[in-house]
Design a protein around this motif. Structure first.
Motif, mmCIF file in Angstrom:
data_model
loop_
_atom_site.group_PDB
_atom_site.id
_atom_site.type_symbol
_atom_site.label_atom_id
_atom_site.label_comp_id
_atom_site.label_asym_id
_atom_site.label_seq_id
_atom_site.Cartn_x
_atom_site.Cartn_y
_atom_site.Cartn_z
ATOM 1 N N GLU A 143 15.908 27.892 37.152
ATOM 2 C CA GLU A 143 16.341 29.293 37.057
ATOM 3 C C GLU A 143 15.413 30.068 36.136
ATOM 4 O OE1 GLU A 143 19.264 31.340 38.244
ATOM 5 O OE2 GLU A 143 18.634 29.896 39.736
ATOM 6 N N ILE A 144 15.121 29.496 35.004
ATOM 7 C CA ILE A 144 14.269 30.193 34.029
ATOM 8 C C ILE A 144 12.838 30.276 34.535
ATOM 9 C CG2 ILE A 144 13.313 30.002 31.694
ATOM 10 C CD1 ILE A 144 16.101 28.937 30.847
ATOM 11 N N ARG A 150 9.915 29.849 30.447
ATOM 12 C CA ARG A 150 9.697 28.425 30.224
ATOM 13 C C ARG A 150 10.868 27.882 29.415
ATOM 14 N NH1 ARG A 150 3.870 27.442 27.790
ATOM 15 N NH2 ARG A 150 4.570 25.274 28.092
ATOM 16 N N CYS A 151 11.283 26.662 29.775
ATOM 17 C CA CYS A 151 12.465 26.088 29.137
ATOM 18 C C CYS A 151 12.335 24.573 29.098
ATOM 19 C CB CYS A 151 13.716 26.500 29.925
ATOM 20 S SG CYS A 151 15.232 25.670 29.454
ATOM 21 N N ALA A 152 12.471 23.990 27.915
ATOM 22 C CA ALA A 152 12.420 22.530 27.783
ATOM 23 C C ALA A 152 13.791 21.942 28.087
ATOM 24 C CB ALA A 152 11.994 22.161 26.364
ATOM 25 N N ASP A 153 13.815 20.630 28.320
ATOM 26 C CA ASP A 153 15.081 19.955 28.614
ATOM 27 C C ASP A 153 16.103 20.160 27.494
ATOM 28 O OD1 ASP A 153 14.251 19.068 31.033
ATOM 29 O OD2 ASP A 153 14.040 16.960 30.489
ATOM 30 N N LEU A 177 19.184 35.402 28.893
ATOM 31 C CA LEU A 177 18.234 34.868 27.921
ATOM 32 C C LEU A 177 16.807 35.337 28.216
ATOM 33 C CD1 LEU A 177 19.519 31.223 27.377
ATOM 34 C CD2 LEU A 177 19.309 32.991 25.624
ATOM 35 N N ILE A 178 16.442 35.324 29.482
ATOM 36 C CA ILE A 178 15.113 35.784 29.874
ATOM 37 C C ILE A 178 14.930 37.249 29.479
ATOM 38 C CG2 ILE A 178 13.727 36.439 31.883
ATOM 39 C CD1 ILE A 178 13.353 33.592 31.326
ATOM 40 N N ALA A 179 15.956 38.053 29.753
ATOM 41 C CA ALA A 179 15.855 39.485 29.453
ATOM 42 C C ALA A 179 15.747 39.744 27.952
ATOM 43 C CB ALA A 179 17.077 40.211 30.017
ATOM 44 N N GLY A 182 12.173 37.294 26.339
ATOM 45 C CA GLY A 182 10.815 37.372 26.850
ATOM 46 C C GLY A 182 10.373 36.133 27.603
ATOM 47 N N GLY A 183 11.228 35.116 27.669
ATOM 48 C CA GLY A 183 10.941 33.995 28.545
ATOM 49 C C GLY A 183 10.694 32.657 27.910
ATOM 50 N N ARG A 184 10.324 32.600 26.635
ATOM 51 C CA ARG A 184 10.097 31.308 25.989
ATOM 52 C C ARG A 184 11.394 30.884 25.306
ATOM 53 N NH1 ARG A 184 5.052 29.438 25.708
ATOM 54 N NH2 ARG A 184 5.579 28.097 23.934
ATOM 55 N N ILE A 185 12.055 29.875 25.874
ATOM 56 C CA ILE A 185 13.408 29.525 25.442
ATOM 57 C C ILE A 185 13.442 28.084 24.953
ATOM 58 C CG2 ILE A 185 15.801 29.261 26.199
ATOM 59 C CD1 ILE A 185 15.124 31.407 28.360
#
Length: 325
Positions: A143-144, A150-153, A177-179, A182-185
């Motif tokens: 989804e991300i 980008r999203c780690a486990d 979260l993306i909004a 900015g995308g790095r989660i």
């Protein structure tokens, strides 16, 4: 998204599975792709169980005015035998100007229809429920990634722990979260974002109760009720916490990942239950289960004071653990 896009040009598409979010998304994206290719495309949607052979013959026959058409057939498993026969016959030589999209739950009912479409070369778009924890972690990561992030486990695990397993809620949480980030989660991002929500959840009450932190459990309970958390999920979380500790404790000591597979639980939940199980005995857990059952009956049965029923359950479970010691 790639699978749905690939299906967009297929004359027959079979959306197969019982996960509503994935099925609805597949149908929406197929129609979107068709409209992108031809803004004037004629899109029609029907319930399979309400269609007759005469109606489907008319819809699938060449149009006097030409132009492309997309026919969405929902609940394909409900189609009657004569309609199935007509559609499978059509599938052998489909009209290139018509795209037939069939949504089917994928269960035993109507399986011959799904199998027949598959044999006829239909493009399959999987939409089955995600049953394993690893599948849900992969869903969150995808989804991300779909949204350009980008999203780690570890972050996906943290999000599932905070939000739960419902795919619609997870998808909405990923989008939010993306909004906002900015995308790095990372896991720390999720922890910061959901700290307020986690602090007043039923699981916070249950976790404090199971480790014998009576003051902490009562404080969390009263705050949760104060900010409007419904008593029912709090009671459910308490009962789930007791059941999980009982299951993990009865399985004996072991590697959380091995036990997770045997118990069909995520590893993080097994690890937490192993920590919470210290200080409990089988007799204490039986008493705790009895208290949780009484609480559920009171909370869901229309008790005049559901808050009191929850407080009494917290005291009773804590006493059961204290008696175990």
């Amino acid at each position: 998204m790639g699978g749905v896009t690939a299906a967009s040009a297929a004359p027959i598409v079979l959306v197969l599975g019982d996960e509503e979010l994935l099925a609805t998304r597949a149908l929406t994206e197929t129609v979107t792709a068709a409209r992108a290719a031809d803004p004037g495309v004629d899109v029609r949607e029907y319930q399979a169980g309400q269609l007759t052979v005469g109606e489907i013959d008319e819809m699938l026959s060449p149009s006097l005015f030409g132009g492309r058409r997309v026919l969405l057939l929902r609940s394909g498993q409900d189609a009657r035998k004569d309609l199935v026969a007509a559609l499978l016959s059509y599938a052998k030589n489909p009209d290139p100007d018509v795209q037939l999209v069939v949504q089917h739950l994928g269960a035993a009912k109507g399986r011959a229809f799904a199998d027949g479409l598959r044999s006829a070369g239909a493009q399959i778009v999987p939409a089955a429920k995600l049953k394993g924890h690893r599948d849900r972690v992969a869903f969150v990561r995808d989804e991300i990634r779909r949204a350009g992030g980008r999203c780690a486990d570890a972050a996906a695990e943290a999000l599932i722990a905070a939000v739960g397993n419902d795919l619609r809620e997870l998808a909405a949480a990923c989008a939010q979260l993306i909004a906002d980030t900015g995308g790095r989660i990372g896991a720390d991002t999720v922890a910061r974002y959901y700290r307020g929500r986690v602090e007043v959840s039923g699981f916070t009450v249950a976790d404090a109760t199971m480790v014998g932190d009576l003051p902490g459990a009562l404080e969390a309970l009263r705050w949760a009720l104060h900010v409007g958390v419904d008593p029912v999920p709090i009671a459910d979380a308490l009962a789930d916490g007791i059941r999980t500790v009982a299951r993990v404790a009865s399985a004996g000591r072991g590697n959380p990942y091995q036990l997770a597979s045997a118990l069909s639980l995520p590893p993080w939940k097994v690890e937490r239950a192993q920590r919470q199980a210290r200080g409990w005995t089988p007799g204490g857990l039986v008493e705790a289960m009895r208290a949780a059952a009484e609480c559920n009956a009171a909370v869901k049965g229309g008790s005049d004071d559901r808050a009191y029923a929850l407080e009494r359950a917290v005291f009773s479970v804590a006493a059961a653990r204290g008696g175990a010691r």
